[in-house]
Motif scaffolding. Structure first.
Motif, PDB file in Angstrom:
ATOM      1  N   THR A  90       0.930  -1.114  -0.183  1.00 38.40           N
ATOM      2  CA  THR A  90       0.005  -0.239  -0.206  1.00 38.40           C
ATOM      3  C   THR A  90       0.748   0.986  -0.468  1.00 38.40           C
ATOM      4  OG1 THR A  90      -1.385  -0.852   1.214  1.00 38.40           O
ATOM      5  CG2 THR A  90      -1.957   1.495   1.299  1.00 38.40           C
ATOM      6  N   LEU A  92       1.754   4.484   1.412  1.00 39.12           N
ATOM      7  CA  LEU A  92       0.890   5.422   2.095  1.00 39.12           C
ATOM      8  C   LEU A  92       1.498   7.237   1.771  1.00 39.12           C
ATOM      9  CD1 LEU A  92       2.398   3.380   5.709  1.00 39.12           C
ATOM     10  CD2 LEU A  92       0.049   3.283   4.366  1.00 39.12           C
ATOM     11  N   GLY A  93       2.499   7.280   1.141  1.00 41.44           N
ATOM     12  CA  GLY A  93       2.924   8.552   0.921  1.00 41.44           C
ATOM     13  C   GLY A  93       3.670   9.009   2.939  1.00 41.44           C
ATOM     14  N   GLU A  94       2.882  10.386   2.487  1.00 39.98           N
ATOM     15  CA  GLU A  94       3.611  10.924   4.669  1.00 39.98           C
ATOM     16  C   GLU A  94       2.549   9.365   5.108  1.00 39.98           C
ATOM     17  OE1 GLU A  94       4.418  14.735   3.695  1.00 39.98           O
ATOM     18  OE2 GLU A  94       4.776  15.097   1.911  1.00 39.98           O
ATOM     19  N   LEU A  95       2.442   9.303   4.789  1.00 39.10           N
ATOM     20  CA  LEU A  95       0.878   8.379   6.645  1.00 39.10           C
ATOM     21  C   LEU A  95       2.245   7.314   7.251  1.00 39.10           C
ATOM     22  CD1 LEU A  95      -2.307   7.516   5.183  1.00 39.10           C
ATOM     23  CD2 LEU A  95      -2.131   8.700   6.933  1.00 39.10           C
ATOM     24  N   THR A  96       2.163   7.179   8.325  1.00 44.01           N
ATOM     25  CA  THR A  96       3.528   6.899   9.157  1.00 44.01           C
ATOM     26  C   THR A  96       2.470   5.450   9.401  1.00 44.01           C
ATOM     27  OG1 THR A  96       2.625   7.484  11.350  1.00 44.01           O
ATOM     28  CG2 THR A  96       4.178   8.525  10.295  1.00 44.01           C
ATOM     29  N   SER A  99      -0.405   6.415  12.169  1.00 46.35           N
ATOM     30  CA  SER A  99      -0.923   7.376  11.724  1.00 46.35           C
ATOM     31  C   SER A  99      -1.833   5.837  10.911  1.00 46.35           C
ATOM     32  CB  SER A  99      -0.984   8.623  11.222  1.00 46.35           C
ATOM     33  OG  SER A  99      -0.053   7.904  10.026  1.00 46.35           O
ATOM     34  N   VAL A 103      -5.856   4.439  11.131  1.00 44.94           N
ATOM     35  CA  VAL A 103      -7.325   5.662  10.662  1.00 44.94           C
ATOM     36  C   VAL A 103      -8.110   4.608  10.373  1.00 44.94           C
ATOM     37  CG1 VAL A 103      -7.674   6.216   8.006  1.00 44.94           C
ATOM     38  CG2 VAL A 103      -6.260   7.886   9.558  1.00 44.94           C
ATOM     39  N   MET A 104      -7.357   3.072   9.882  1.00 41.02           N
ATOM     40  CA  MET A 104      -7.947   1.670   9.642  1.00 41.02           C
ATOM     41  C   MET A 104      -8.779   1.393  10.475  1.00 41.02           C
ATOM     42  SD  MET A 104      -7.255   0.785   6.136  1.00 41.02           S
ATOM     43  CE  MET A 104      -8.147  -0.292   6.061  1.00 41.02           C
ATOM     44  N   GLN A 106      -9.886   3.154  12.935  1.00 38.68           N
ATOM     45  CA  GLN A 106     -11.123   3.706  13.488  1.00 38.68           C
ATOM     46  C   GLN A 106     -12.332   4.272  12.166  1.00 38.68           C
ATOM     47  OE1 GLN A 106      -8.457   7.286  13.717  1.00 38.68           O
ATOM     48  NE2 GLN A 106      -9.046   7.888  15.501  1.00 38.68           N
ATOM     49  N   LEU A 107     -11.488   3.806  11.236  1.00 40.44           N
ATOM     50  CA  LEU A 107     -12.840   3.557   9.862  1.00 40.44           C
ATOM     51  C   LEU A 107     -13.648   1.870  10.341  1.00 40.44           C
ATOM     52  CD1 LEU A 107     -10.771   3.843   6.414  1.00 40.44           C
ATOM     53  CD2 LEU A 107     -12.893   5.547   8.047  1.00 40.44           C
ATOM     54  N   ARG A 108     -12.766   1.238  10.820  1.00 42.65           N
ATOM     55  CA  ARG A 108     -13.770   0.025  11.238  1.00 42.65           C
ATOM     56  C   ARG A 108     -14.623  -0.271  12.357  1.00 42.65           C
ATOM     57  NH1 ARG A 108     -13.871  -3.926   7.895  1.00 42.65           N
ATOM     58  NH2 ARG A 108     -12.542  -4.069   6.653  1.00 42.65           N
ATOM     59  N   MET A 151      -2.741  -2.985   8.920  1.00 42.59           N
ATOM     60  CA  MET A 151      -3.962  -2.318   9.130  1.00 42.59           C
ATOM     61  C   MET A 151      -5.142  -3.156   8.942  1.00 42.59           C
ATOM     62  SD  MET A 151      -1.834   0.173   5.848  1.00 42.59           S
ATOM     63  CE  MET A 151      -3.160   0.556   5.126  1.00 42.59           C
TER      64      MET A 151
END
Lengths: 316, 242
Positions: A90, A92-96, A99, A103-104, A106-108, A151
């Motif tokens: 995946t 991630l770009g600048e995501l650590t 973080s 987010v994953m 919390q989305l769940r 994740m």
């Protein structure tokens, strides 16, 4: 209780007038708390199954039920019911890692405290805490892959699908990962591990299926299948320094193969001393280098099933 | 339920791009100032109506460069790296992804538009007369612009979408009646622009920033609304499609 049920699923792709059958009458069942190994080499149809479970693809025919819900009729439900670690890393770009895992979770829909607890638990288990707050652009492939696992595992729900979870991961952390996979199942999650690394997976999976050209060639209890394949046999593995025709098959040997400079010779368990003696002789003649006696593995069974093409393309 | 999830999708999208978004908003400020100030050198006497055209065209250029050039490039890249597949596998309504992303990128254009208008006003006093319609007009332009950008970059395969974004950048800068009156273009190009959204965006933007000088026809608003619907329809269809 079955969490994942695929019944007679067929899926084909059409491109440039040609039809490829990616899944041909596939039926699979995965129970609660079970680790299911889905084996097959590249192009066997494994990822097609994953995408249908997630509702990203619609089967031509057959039924897919996850946790009692019909995914074919209601494709949007697939991705809510199954957490997935995708096959690709995946970006991630600048995501650590921390973080994105948060987010994953919390989305769940799990609570922030639970997210933090699970994240810490997983990162410590996989020994990636030192990269928890490093931006994705600076992470190695292995750490990205392990982040992908976290994740999917942070709030696993009823079913977790792991597509080639160990690719790019170093040998030490691979062991941690397999142990984390077992923990998921212990908590009652149905875990599907899609992989061509059978040798690694075979000690972890409870049940399994071998997929080849879209068809299930074999499925069932992993231990039982290994038992059947091995019978009372063992094998000698050695580095071959000569081609197959230079070897004389000993009278007690069952089958002798040399592929990719590796010799495999199977025989009855009682003849282990004979086999060691034979190997030592061949080494003295300069035909073999290092050798060892080992158990017949699921991988051997797999290679026998799908043939050597699979061994070259998928397993090695 | 989905409202609180939107927060997480915004977090995901904003933090993934992080410093790039900051860098990009700075680049947009530079481009906007470049259009307003730099293009004035092209004119022999940077006064009167011509200057007002440049000063009211710059914000439109910012929107086009962001929504029709940069975002499509990003989307094509996201498709190629597998990020779109990841987004599609998330346990949220996929429309939230679109809402979050449009929101983030729209915010990126705001400083560039504000700074360029302010600076152009200080230097040239081109005769801005900002009307209250700037707010609904800005919303409509942002929606139509991003709808088209997301629509084409999702529907068209990655490589051609990237090429198209470059073409749009070139055409909108050189051959679009953003920085000059449409009458200067050959008749058939004018006819094409009557249907395409770029000219109408510029018209609506001009009417909002200098309403005492310019007026946008109702047809401009209608065409932008139509493009908004078509664009978002395509984008949502791509996202919802398995």
């Amino acid at each position: 209780m079955a969490v994942i049920e695929l019944d007679h699923v067929t899926k084909s792709y059409k491109s440039r007038g040609r039809t490829t059958l990616a899944n041909d009458d596939v039926s699979l069942h995965v129970d609660e708390g079970e680790i299911f190994g889905l084996f097959g080499h590249n192009g066997a149809g494994k990822t097609t199954i994953v995408n249908q479970l997630l509702g990203l693809l619609k089967p031509d025919s057959g039924s897919i039920v996850v946790a009692g819900q019909d995914i074919v009729k209601n494709r949007n439900l697939g991705r809510y019911l199954c957490s997935v670690q995708p096959q690709s890393k995946t970006p991630l770009g600048e995501l650590t890692p921390r973080s994105v895992t948060r987010v994953m979770g919390q989305l769940r829909g799990i609570s922030p405290e639970e997210v933090d607890r699970r994240t810490t638990e997983l990162f410590e288990k996989l020994d990636i805490m030192q990269w928890a707050d490093v931006q994705g652009t600076k992470l190695s492939g292995g750490v990205l892959r392990l982040t992908g696992f976290c994740m999917a595992a942070v709030a696993p729900g009823r079913a977790v699908i792991l597509d080639e979870p160990t690719n790019d991961v170093d040998p030490v952390r691979r062991r941690f990962l397999w142990s984390a996979i077992r923990d998921l199942a212990k908590d009652g999650t149905a875990v599907v591990v899609v992989t061509h690394s059978i040798r690694e997976a075979e000690n972890t999976v409870d049940t399994m299926a071998v997929l080849n050209e879209g068809k299930v060639l074999k499925q069932g209890n992993a231990r039982q299948i290994r038992g059947e394949a091995a019978g009372n046999r063992m094998k000698l593995e050695a580095v071959a320094k000569a081609t197959e025709d230079r070897f004389e098959v000993p009278s007690w040997g069952e089958s002798l193969k040399v592929a990719e400079a590796e010799l495999t010779l199977t025989f009855e368990r009682e003849l282990a001393t004979e086999a060691l003696k034979w190997a030592a002789e061949q080494r003295d003649r300069g035909l073999l280098a290092e050798y060892s006696l080992t158990e017949i593995t699921l991988e051997d069974m797999y290679i026998e099933l799908v043939g050597n093409r699979g061994a070259v393309e998928g397993v090695r | 339920m989905s409202g609180s999830k939107l927060k997480y999708v915004i977090e995901l999208q904003a933090r993934k791009q992080g410093s790039y978004l900051v860098v990009f908003s700075i680049i947009m400020i530079v481009i906007a100032l470049g259009v307003a100030i730099g293009f004035s050198y092209l004119m022999s006497s940077p006064e009167g109506g011509g200057m007002l055209y440049l000063a009211t065209g710059a914000p439109t250029i910012v929107l086009i460069m962001t929504a029709l050039v940069t975002v499509p490039m990003q989307n094509a890249g996201a498709k190629m790296t597998g990020y779109m597949d990841f987004v599609k596998s998330l346990p949220v309504s996929r429309k939230l992804f679109l809402i979050a992303d449009v929101g983030i990128w729209a915010m990126v254009t705001v400083p560039a538009i504000a700074v360029s208008v302010f600076v152009a006003h200080l230097i040239f006093e081109p005769g801005y007369a900002i009307s209250w319609t700037i707010i609904p007009a800005f919303v409509l332009m942002v929606l139509s612009c991003f709808a088209i950008g997301y629509g084409y970059s999702f529907v068209i395969p990655a490589e051609p979408a990237m090429a198209l974004s470059q073409l749009i950048a070139f055409i909108s800068l050189m051959f679009s009646p953003i920085n000059f009156p449409i009458e200067r273009l050959p008749g058939w190009v004018q006819a094409v622009h009557e249907v395409l959204p770029i000219y109408h965006m510029a018209e609506v933007m001009r009417a909002s920033l200098a309403h005492t000088t310019f007026e946008a026809q109702p047809i401009s608003y209608i065409i932008l609304a139509a493009w908004t619907v078509v664009g978002f329809f395509g984008a949502v269809r791509f996202l919802e499609r398995a």
